[in-house]
Design a protein around this motif. Sequence first.
Motif, PDB file in Angstrom:
ATOM      1  N   GLY A  87       1.264  13.404  -6.582  1.00 51.48           N
ATOM      2  CA  GLY A  87       0.407  14.041  -6.755  1.00 51.48           C
ATOM      3  C   GLY A  87       0.791  15.109  -7.865  1.00 51.48           C
ATOM      4  N   GLU A  88       1.790  15.455  -8.185  1.00 53.18           N
ATOM      5  CA  GLU A  88       2.586  16.741  -9.046  1.00 53.18           C
ATOM      6  C   GLU A  88       3.178  15.565 -10.139  1.00 53.18           C
ATOM      7  OE1 GLU A  88       2.399  20.602  -6.334  1.00 53.18           O
ATOM      8  OE2 GLU A  88       4.092  19.258  -6.181  1.00 53.18           O
ATOM      9  N   GLN A 168      -5.022  19.888  -4.120  1.00 55.21           N
ATOM     10  CA  GLN A 168      -3.427  19.366  -3.336  1.00 55.21           C
ATOM     11  C   GLN A 168      -3.674  19.038  -2.024  1.00 55.21           C
ATOM     12  OE1 GLN A 168      -0.504  19.272  -4.680  1.00 55.21           O
ATOM     13  NE2 GLN A 168       0.944  18.395  -2.907  1.00 55.21           N
ATOM     14  N   ARG A 177      -6.374   9.858   0.114  1.00 56.20           N
ATOM     15  CA  ARG A 177      -5.374  10.173  -0.956  1.00 56.20           C
ATOM     16  C   ARG A 177      -5.362   9.301  -2.014  1.00 56.20           C
ATOM     17  NH1 ARG A 177       0.224   9.185   0.395  1.00 56.20           N
ATOM     18  NH2 ARG A 177       0.855  11.108  -1.008  1.00 56.20           N
ATOM     19  N   SER A 187      -2.476  16.638  -8.268  1.00 61.85           N
ATOM     20  CA  SER A 187      -2.731  18.194  -8.096  1.00 61.85           C
ATOM     21  C   SER A 187      -3.267  19.199  -8.678  1.00 61.85           C
ATOM     22  CB  SER A 187      -1.206  18.678  -7.301  1.00 61.85           C
ATOM     23  OG  SER A 187      -1.556  19.790  -6.927  1.00 61.85           O
ATOM     24  N   SER A 189      -2.206  21.846  -9.286  1.00 57.12           N
ATOM     25  CA  SER A 189      -0.475  22.593  -9.113  1.00 57.12           C
ATOM     26  C   SER A 189      -0.025  22.919 -10.724  1.00 57.12           C
ATOM     27  CB  SER A 189       0.333  21.668  -8.019  1.00 57.12           C
ATOM     28  OG  SER A 189       0.510  21.395  -8.309  1.00 57.12           O
ATOM     29  N   SER A 192       1.906  20.495 -11.921  1.00 57.14           N
ATOM     30  CA  SER A 192       1.581  19.139 -11.687  1.00 57.14           C
ATOM     31  C   SER A 192       0.637  18.971 -13.335  1.00 57.14           C
ATOM     32  CB  SER A 192       0.678  19.038 -10.732  1.00 57.14           C
ATOM     33  OG  SER A 192      -0.576  17.372 -10.650  1.00 57.14           O
TER      34      SER A 192
END
Length: 359
Positions: A87-88, A168, A177, A187, A189, A192
Amino acid sequence: MNLHFGKVLSTCSSLLCLSMKVLGIEFAPLMVPMHRRYETLAVASWFFLAAFGGLTSLLVSLYLLFTRLWWLVPLYTTWTYLDRHVGESGGRTNVWVQNWRWWNHLKNYFPVETDYSQGFSLDPTRNYLFCCFPHGIIPVGPFTTLANTWSEFRKSYPEFTVKLAVLQALVLLPIVRELGLAYGAISCSIKSLNYELSRPEGGHIVNLMPGGAVEAYNSQPGKYKFVVKKRKGFVKVALKNGSPLVPVISFGETDLFRQIDNRVLRNVQEFLRKYFFLGLPPVVFMGRGFFQYSFGMIPRRKPITTVVGTPIEVTKLENPTNEQVEELHDKFVQALVALFDEYKYKYVENPEDQHLELQ
């Protein structure tokens, strides 16, 4: 005789197509076009997955531990752990999943549309950070008008890869997910966002909700209150990558649900969100049901128009100072307010009495 029978049949058909109110509950008509039933089923299943899919998958996993299929749980847990950074690092989009007709039914339920009539064009050699407001209970606008491959926006800009930045936790919870990543979720973040916006080939759009899940508490019909005053991380990310900031407002987003607004309840909700719900807001909301419109957990069928503002040019700075961040943040907030004030006369009831509140 035939004429009389025809009138009776016509009257019965009209009655079946009208909603009925019994004991204060407004029931849906008995005769509903099949496409509307598909749309209701699509939005109900999507909302359940988005709101409760993570918890449901955890409960199912716990149940499987006590069955002959117990070995699936540690196997999938191991896979999730090894795959935890996807995800990042751009996510894992699946074109087949993105092209499901289910998403088209979802889009048509409200319905939704995109308004980018401010007269600008996007450069496919650059990456853009779309800053979307309001978050709502669940951000339907950005999900259906910008990230949805069936949307008008995606058809107008097919050369762009569009990603939806989410908490996240949503790219870590089992089962959910996989669907989220396949749809185009990443994500939210800093790592990301930097990964996606630093793509040298350009052509990437990241839809971010700067107000975050906390903004869901402000979601009340007819009200617009954005959490942005102290949210400056997205501005710093844009400066470090030289990515234009694009203000985006989804008018109608807050009309999908009603929710209880109580100070004591809010304190309890915030405690649960921080320590037990992985950042997800445990809001108490009310929508509609499958066969009646008075209560339930399905979003109300209200139109949503996502207005895409003019991109704000950003100069790339490896180490932006606090003053530079503040300057760009002020510029973005001014553009956001101006966008709301311009389009509220087009998409908001009683626009003269409607003012944007900033937190």
